[in-house]
Design an enzyme around this catalytic site. Structure first.
Site, PDB file in Angstrom:
ATOM      1  N   GLY A  42      28.934  12.994  -9.995  1.00 37.47           N
ATOM      2  CA  GLY A  42      28.210  13.913  -9.111  1.00 37.47           C
ATOM      3  C   GLY A  42      28.358  13.665  -7.629  1.00 37.47           C
ATOM      4  N   ASP A 101      16.164  11.714  -8.877  1.00 38.81           N
ATOM      5  CA  ASP A 101      15.242  12.499  -9.683  1.00 38.81           C
ATOM      6  C   ASP A 101      14.132  11.549 -10.149  1.00 38.81           C
ATOM      7  OD1 ASP A 101      14.493  14.805 -11.195  1.00 38.81           O
ATOM      8  OD2 ASP A 101      15.576  14.074 -12.924  1.00 38.81           O
ATOM      9  N   ARG A 163      30.617  22.171 -10.458  1.00 39.34           N
ATOM     10  CA  ARG A 163      30.757  21.090  -9.474  1.00 39.34           C
ATOM     11  C   ARG A 163      31.541  21.567  -8.251  1.00 39.34           C
ATOM     12  NH1 ARG A 163      29.253  16.200 -11.964  1.00 39.34           N
ATOM     13  NH2 ARG A 163      29.781  16.023 -14.157  1.00 39.34           N
TER      14      ARG A 163
HETATM   15  P1  5GP Z   1      17.537   9.855 -12.048  1.00 40.84           P
HETATM   16  O1  5GP Z   1      18.019   8.609 -12.705  1.00 40.84           O
HETATM   17  O2  5GP Z   1      17.045   9.661 -10.649  1.00 40.84           O
HETATM   18  O3  5GP Z   1      16.519  10.545 -12.921  1.00 40.84           O
HETATM   19  O4  5GP Z   1      18.706  10.877 -12.064  1.00 40.84           O
HETATM   20  C1  5GP Z   1      19.788  10.808 -11.297  1.00 40.84           C
HETATM   21  C2  5GP Z   1      20.922  11.601 -11.898  1.00 40.84           C
HETATM   22  O5  5GP Z   1      20.453  12.712 -12.688  1.00 40.84           O
HETATM   23  C3  5GP Z   1      21.753  12.222 -10.829  1.00 40.84           C
HETATM   24  O6  5GP Z   1      22.786  11.385 -10.442  1.00 40.84           O
HETATM   25  C4  5GP Z   1      22.272  13.479 -11.485  1.00 40.84           C
HETATM   26  O7  5GP Z   1      23.461  13.199 -12.187  1.00 40.84           O
HETATM   27  C5  5GP Z   1      21.223  13.864 -12.481  1.00 40.84           C
HETATM   28  N1  5GP Z   1      20.353  14.935 -11.958  1.00 40.84           N
HETATM   29  C6  5GP Z   1      19.068  14.832 -11.564  1.00 40.84           C
HETATM   30  N2  5GP Z   1      18.585  16.017 -11.140  1.00 40.84           N
HETATM   31  C7  5GP Z   1      19.599  16.891 -11.264  1.00 40.84           C
HETATM   32  C8  5GP Z   1      19.733  18.286 -10.958  1.00 40.84           C
HETATM   33  O8  5GP Z   1      18.833  18.991 -10.465  1.00 40.84           O
HETATM   34  N3  5GP Z   1      20.958  18.836 -11.196  1.00 40.84           N
HETATM   35  C9  5GP Z   1      22.003  18.139 -11.726  1.00 40.84           C
HETATM   36  N4  5GP Z   1      23.132  18.778 -11.927  1.00 40.84           N
HETATM   37  N5  5GP Z   1      21.901  16.815 -12.016  1.00 40.84           N
HETATM   38  C10 5GP Z   1      20.718  16.208 -11.782  1.00 40.84           C
END
Ligand code: 5GP
Length: 174
Positions: A42, A101, A163
């Protein structure tokens, strides 16, 4: 493209903010070399533009973890492509992510990288969804804070699609 999408952050806004972050990082490291550690897949687009705007000594490493399937985080972080200790030890590391997130990925990566004894570890994310945190985490550099929306584009996917969009968008479900 079947789904209807709506632009949330356009290309011009993205590029303007990325230039500001590159300058902020440069000033903070005061001429010292920086290793940008891009979190695949990402953060690829963001990392490229950040580095193109970074006017200082820097190098690039990549790490790959996964926690998402479709629109949902599985909660479990899996290391898919590791880093090499010799590329991290004693160096100034800036972890570059597309979005924070729950905070689990960053928390995992900071701990993982600290085990390789870097000189310092900073965290940089293009997008921040603060309302979704499960673990306490604040990035050192944040491009944009956004609401609790599932976003796509500029590296962010929906089941590997979108992407390539040059902007950040949301999928409209109507
Ligand atoms: P975390 O570990 O903070 O929950 O998530 C991080 C990862 O979740 C990010 O690197 C991404 O790959 C994915 N992610 C979180 N929110 C989104 C979103 O709104 N859209 C997309 N495409 N990926 C997300």
């Amino acid at each position: 493209m079947k789904e209807k999408i709506q632009i949330l952050i356009n290309e011009e806004e993205l590029q303007k903010r990325i230039k500001e972050i590159a300058l902020e990082i440069k000033n903070d490291f005061n001429g010292e070399e920086v290793v940008f550690c891009s979190v695949l897949k990402g953060a690829v687009f963001f990392t490229v533009d950040l580095m193109k705007n970074y006017d200082g000594d820097c190098s690039l490493e990549c790490v790959r973890v996964s926690s998402y399937e479709g629109e949902n985080s599985t909660g479990k972080i899996t290391l898919k492509i590791p880093l090499k200790k010799e590329n991290i030890e004693g160096k100034n590391i800036v972890i570059v992510e597309d979005i924070v997130d729950t905070g689990r990925t960053f928390k995992y990566l900071v701990e993982y990288i600290k085990d390789f004894n870097p000189k310092c570890v900073k965290t940089c994310t293009l997008l921040d969804k603060k309302a979704r945190r499960v673990v306490q985490f604040d990035a050192d550099y944040v491009g944009f804070s956004i609401d609790d929306l599932f976003v796509i584009g500029y590296g962010l996917d929906y089941d590997e699609k979108y992407r390539n969009l040059p902007y950040i968008a949301i999928v409209k479900n109507d």
